[in-house]
Design an enzyme around this catalytic site. Structure first.
Site, PDB file in Angstrom:
ATOM      1  N   THR A 245      37.057  45.387  46.100  1.00  0.00           N
ATOM      2  CA  THR A 245      37.283  45.519  44.664  1.00  0.00           C
ATOM      3  C   THR A 245      37.210  44.169  43.958  1.00  0.00           C
ATOM      4  O   THR A 245      37.351  43.111  44.569  1.00  0.00           O
ATOM      5  CB  THR A 245      38.655  46.127  44.378  1.00  0.00           C
ATOM      6  N   SER A 293      40.920  45.793  48.710  1.00  0.00           N
ATOM      7  CA  SER A 293      41.113  44.941  47.538  1.00  0.00           C
ATOM      8  C   SER A 293      40.603  43.539  47.829  1.00  0.00           C
ATOM      9  O   SER A 293      40.557  43.112  48.985  1.00  0.00           O
ATOM     10  CB  SER A 293      42.593  44.873  47.155  1.00  0.00           C
ATOM     11  N   ASP A 294      40.226  42.822  46.790  1.00  0.00           N
ATOM     12  CA  ASP A 294      40.072  41.384  46.934  1.00  0.00           C
ATOM     13  C   ASP A 294      41.475  40.819  47.194  1.00  0.00           C
ATOM     14  O   ASP A 294      42.484  41.526  47.040  1.00  0.00           O
ATOM     15  CB  ASP A 294      39.460  40.787  45.668  1.00  0.00           C
ATOM     16  N   ALA A 295      41.549  39.566  47.597  1.00  0.00           N
ATOM     17  CA  ALA A 295      42.837  38.985  47.987  1.00  0.00           C
ATOM     18  C   ALA A 295      43.863  39.133  46.858  1.00  0.00           C
ATOM     19  O   ALA A 295      43.600  38.752  45.715  1.00  0.00           O
ATOM     20  CB  ALA A 295      42.657  37.528  48.371  1.00  0.00           C
ATOM     21  N   LEU A 296      45.017  39.645  47.194  1.00  0.00           N
ATOM     22  CA  LEU A 296      46.049  39.895  46.183  1.00  0.00           C
ATOM     23  C   LEU A 296      46.897  38.674  45.878  1.00  0.00           C
ATOM     24  O   LEU A 296      47.838  38.753  45.090  1.00  0.00           O
ATOM     25  CB  LEU A 296      46.938  41.063  46.629  1.00  0.00           C
TER      26      LEU A 296
END
Length: 598
Positions: A245, A293-296
């Site tokens: 994402t 997800s991309d890194a949160l």
């Protein structure tokens, strides 16, 4: 035991753990410092198994040399959770400037835009598949089974600070073609692939590592440009194993509001949008694979949400895996992970997060793991050696990528070996690499310097003493560059107070020949076009440092500059005069497909 039977034996905590992928970039048992985590550690092993974690992501901090990497990843590969479930072991090996394995030991390749420039210039598109295959072989030799690549963003904004040269092109058809070919090469070797960043990060002006970008395209434009590579891959039955994402706001796709930690309402980030991640990606496009997800821990998320809010919102959006929702670098922080999982358990029990969504995610995750032998009792054997042909292919791509954009009075190639050359670049390894090749070719008088190592006065002294001034730039920072008091859109160098035009005009006033070396995306060529007689795009900025070649592009660039080889690359993007980010308009200076030769 099939996947359904496996899931029937799993607790809710185990299922949630499979939906989490952690980084252990740093680790200090004392908790006193941030030391690079490079060796197996029993505390980390217990933390993973006790919390049933589904995977880990590795960074350059973890990957120092072949023997150390193999020891670390073999240990990770042997860890089992939920009985017999092994880990996704992933990293970002896009090629080019995002490459985590040690440069010099492994082929890092010149990068996506360089590859596209080579293919625009007539190279076989199969180079993309070969690169993907060779990168995958190197990764598998190190027990790394997941690659967060290729980048499928269409870089239509020349001011994009985070995608930029990581993109293949500003043309969606080119991006679609090359992403598919590279992904296919990786998948054929057995590496898990991931397109990123959905629904499309290519037109943003903000780096999502530090802020929350916004895309103001229409829905029609979104599908025609940003979403096109995903749709084509899915329609062609060549969908990637994963889709990552994007931490961006895209109001045309979802303009609903979400409440931040401070109580403020903002347009929902795509990472947290059920409409974008479920309704569009899954229902409308028909994607059936795993989403992550991309890194949160990126600023786009942490500036607005707590760790608990972030992972909750990602799971509410039906994203399968939360990447780096929490950072743990010492044993004393371990309980924070179990507390985070228990928080999610509570949200599921309250019906805020759908348990059906959790089950659907885990089924997709376990199905992917089964396909890649990560549910087997026995470890899958991996080749013990990296690909021997990677370096040859990366040099071939670099050779074919170098693009000659300006060559007034046929200044290039620089055939006179007795002239005095001054090479000034943002990094020392760039000038050193170019100079090393020129010296080897018999050029006698070369001064090679890193920009920040010299004062303005010293730069001007070297310009005075040279016959040809070669200036390298990196189009990472953009500000208006002034010409006769009029601001024009262009790229600057490494500082906002851009000294480059002044140096070039000083060189011109002394009758010196001037060559611009664009070392990242070629958009900055326009900024200096009127102040130089020649300009060359290399798309890659790694060179020669401490006795190691960290990439081949400075060699290829120097060989073109000296006439040892002809420039074959063509621009994979349009370059612009007076580009307006708000309206996405401007005047094309040098069009996609442009490139000169001798």
């Amino acid at each position: 035991m099939n996947i359904k039977q496996k899931m029937d034996t799993m607790t809710l905590e185990e299922k949630i753990g499979q939906k989490i992928m952690l980084d252990f970039r740093y680790w200090d048992p004392t908790g006193k410092s941030n030391k690079d985590m490079i060796a197996p550690d029993e505390t980390i092993s217990r933390l993973i198994t006790d919390n049933h974690i589904g995977g880990v992501i590795l960074f350059a901090n973890n990957l120092k040399d072949k023997l150390q990497i193999k020891k670390l990843t073999a240990w990770y590969a042997a860890i089992k959770t939920c009985g017999d479930v092994r880990l996704f072991i992933g990293t970002d090996n896009e090629g080019g400037n995002v490459f985590r394995l040690p440069r010099g030991d492994y082929a890092s390749f010149p990068g996506n835009m360089a590859l596209s420039a080579a293919i625009e210039g007539g190279a076989d598109v199969q180079l993309a598949g070969e690169q993907g295959s060779l990168m995958a072989q190197d990764m598998l030799s190190l027990n790394i089974n997941t690659n967060f690549a290729p980048v499928a963003d269409v870089n239509t904004n020349p001011f994009n600070p985070v995608i930029n040269v990581r993109s293949f092109s500003d043309d969606e058809e080119t991006v679609s073609l090359l992403a598919e070919n590279m992904s296919t090469g990786m998948k054929q070797q057995g590496v898990i692939t991931a397109y990123k960043h959905f629904p499309g990060h290519g037109s943003t002006s903000t780096d999502s590592h530090t802020g929350l970008p916004r895309v103001d395209r229409s829905r029609k434009e979104a599908f025609a440009i940003d979403i096109a590579p995903y749709k084509q891959a899915i329609d062609n039955h060549m969908a990637p194993d994963m889709v990552m994402t994007a931490h961006i706001q895209y109001p045309a796709l979802d303009n609903s509001q979400i409440i931040t930690s401070s109580g403020k309402k903002i347009t929902v980030p795509a990472t947290m949008s059920h409409e974008i991640q479920a309704c569009i990606l899954r229902d409308e496009l028909g994607y059936a694979g795993v989403t992550i997800s991309d890194a949160l821990d990126m600023g786009a998320i942490t500036n607005h949400f707590s760790q608990e809010e972030a992972i909750e919102n990602v799971f509410v959006a039906s994203v399968d895996i939360a990447l780096m929702p929490i950072s743990i670098s010492s044993p004393s922080q371990a309980r924070q992970l179990s507390a985070l999982i228990q928080y999610i358990v509570g949200r599921v029990e309250k019906g805020i997060i759908s348990e059906d969504d959790i089950d659907a995610s885990v089924e997709r995750i376990l199905t992917l793991k089964a396909r890649h032998h990560l549910l087997d009792e026995e470890e899958k054997e991996v080749a013990d050696v990296a690909s021997p042909s990677g370096q040859a292919l990366e040099k071939q791509i670099a050779d074919r990528s170098i693009t000659l954009v300006i060559n007034r009075q046929s200044l290039l190639p620089l055939r006179d070996k007795n002239l005095r050359y001054f090479i000034l670049t943002p990094w020392g390894e760039q000038a050193s690499g170019i100079a090393a090749v020129m010296v080897q070719e018999g050029y006698l008088n070369i001064v090679a310097a890193k920009e920040t190592d010299l004062t303005d006065t010293q730069v001007r002294e070297h310009i005075t003493d040279c016959d040809v001034f070669l200036l390298g730039t990196l189009s990472t920072n953009f500000t208006p560059a002034e010409r006769d008091g009029v601001a024009t859109t262009g790229a600057t160098g490494s500082t906002d107070n851009n000294p480059y035009p002044g140096w070039l005009r000083y060189a011109a006033s002394l009758g010196k020949k001037r060559v611009h070396l664009s070392l990242r995306a070629p958009y900055d060529i326009v900024s200096y076009a009127e102040d130089v007689e020649a300009a060359v795009a290399a798309y890659s900025y790694y060179g020669y440092d401490k006795g190691i070649w960290r990439g081949p592009s400075m060699i290829s660039l120097a060989e073109v500059l000296t006439g040892k080889r002809a420039p074959l690359g063509k621009l994979p993007v349009n370059t612009w005069h007076n580009y307006d980010v708000k309206t996405n308009t401007g005047t094309v200076a040098f069009p996609r497909g442009f490139g000169l030769s001798w």
